[in-house]
Design an enzyme around this catalytic site. Structure first.
Site: not given
Ligand SMILES: *Cc1c(COP(=O)(O)O)cnc(C)c1O
Length: 394
Positions: A133, A218, A247
């Site tokens: 994701f 990521d 985050k």
């Molecule tokens: C939450 C998340 C995203 C996306 O972040 P947003 O601020 O919601 O756009 C991307 N990668 C990972 C691993 C995430 O947990």
């Protein structure tokens, strides 16, 4: 506004893309959330891993308050004291990654990293992992695997492919001399709390180097102490070319960032940008958050509390549990059936947790959660996982 008015307005006027819960939270403190009647809940979701420092952390609150009355907005073409302070701090975190691009969310950080790899390498293809994701804008969505996020939005960005996670052989085949980048999560969050093998990460680095591709990690969910190190890559001695974070970066204020290594080239004025990126308010919050993470040694706290929590969870004797896995305070309890009824049962007992896929209960508590609160969480889980609530619809 009373509770029923609030719920009525949100159900009438919200876009409709969120399934709404029937609780109205109005205040937070540490690992606790309080509803409109003052009822206390234990937050084991942290807004999907945002509130690592807990809610209403005094250092973050003070920094926001102070900066809001000083200067909120400034485009990045003009240098600023708060931005420079955050740049200095954040580029000192991972040796080798000494440039940074600021944005406002996780998906924007991924989007920037993808653009940077294409312009840097003059190549188009991007490999990503199955179950990954990476966000919901078109580039990040193209790197995201699950059909549930993608369906109905095609055509997505061309050039993306997905390879099985933790499979070195598949990676050898997927990454070619046409590949601009391989993007992956060291711990897959939404995908079900799966941790990369050390050998896989080493192979990913080696294969990318051999083919001249860049490695994007990521750490949007796993970053800033969550897994027991400041970044999950540090468990494995891995240095990516680009590291995406967001985050919990600014203590809850919306902010994203891409840390950038020396192999990334051609980032010239005008190549990319963001109106709100690097605004002094978010940067001041970021400086305060990073300082607090350091001062309170949150990575160590996550490591210790995570080990304690997982040991307790592994002692639960329930035929419903298939596996408990995690790193630090990024924890998944995989059930043999759907997680949704158990999340509902937890909520009725005033604990907010998350799913990760269909069958995994995911726990992402603030890293400041106390041992007493963890004991309470485990006691409630023991109770909830005694009862087989199979067959109940989501
Ligand atoms: C939450 C998340 C995203 C996306 O972040 P947003 O601020 O919601 O756009 C991307 N990668 C990972 C691993 C995430 O947990």
């Amino acid at each position: 506004m009373n509770a029923s008015e609030i719920i009525e307005i949100e159900s009438r006027h919200a876009a409709g893309v969120y399934g709404k819960q029937p609780i109205i939270f109005v205040r937070g403190q540490g690992a606790l959330l309080f509803d409109i009647d003052g009822v206390e809940y234990l937050d084991c979701a942290s807004g999907h891993g945002v509130a690592n420092l807990g809610h209403a952390h005094p250092k973050v609150v003070e920094a926001i308050y102070k900066q809001a009355s000083t200067l909120i907005t400034l485009f990045e073409t003009f240098p600023n004291d708060q931005r420079a302070a955050l740049m200095k701090k954040i580029t000192a975190l991972v040796p080798g990654l000494d440039r940074v691009f600021f944005c406002n969310s996780g998906t924007e950080a991924v989007e920037a990293a993808l653009k940077f790899t294409r312009i840097s390498m003059g190549r188009k293809n991007v490999a990503a992992a199955m179950r990954a994701f990476h966000g919901r804008t078109f580039g990040a969505l193209s790197a995201t695997f699950n059909r549930k996020y993608r369906d109905g939005f095609e055509p997505l960005v061309p050039g993306f492919s997905h390879v099985p996670y933790n499979n070195i052989e598949a990676l050898e085949k997927a990454i070619t001399t046409e590949t601009a980048a391989f993007i992956l999560e060291v711990v897959q969050g939404e995908g079900g709390v799966y941790i990369a093998d050390a050998a896989y990460l080493q192979a990913a680095r080696r294969i990318c180097d051999a083919r001249g591709a860049l490695l994007i990690v990521d750490e949007i969910q796993s970053g800033f102490g969550r897994t027991g190190k400041l970044f999950a890559v540090q468990h494995f001695g891995l240095t990516p070319d680009l590291l995406c974070c967001a985050k919990s970066l600014a203590g809850g204020v919306p902010m994203g960032a891409v840390l950038i290594g020396p192999a990334v080239k051609n980032l010239t004025p005008g190549a990319h940008g963001s109106t709100f990126g690097g605004n002094p308010l978010a940067c001041a919050a970021g400086v305060a958050a990073l300082t607090a993470i350091e001062e309170e040694d949150l990575p160590r706290q996550a490591a210790e509390k995570g080990a304690y929590l997982m040991e307790k969870l592994r002692q639960i004797e329930s035929p419903l549990i298939r596996e408990v896995r995690g790193l630090g305070l990024m924890v998944g309890i995989e059930l043999k059936q759907k997680a949704a009824p158990y999340l509902k049962a937890l909520q009725e007992k005033r604990i907010i947790a998350l799913n990760a896929g269909m069958t995994v209960i995911r726990l992402l508590p603030p890293l400041v959660i106390t041992i007493e609160q963890i004991d309470h969480l485990v006691a409630v889980l023991v109770n909830v996982l005694k009862v087989d609530i199979a067959g109940e619809k989501e």
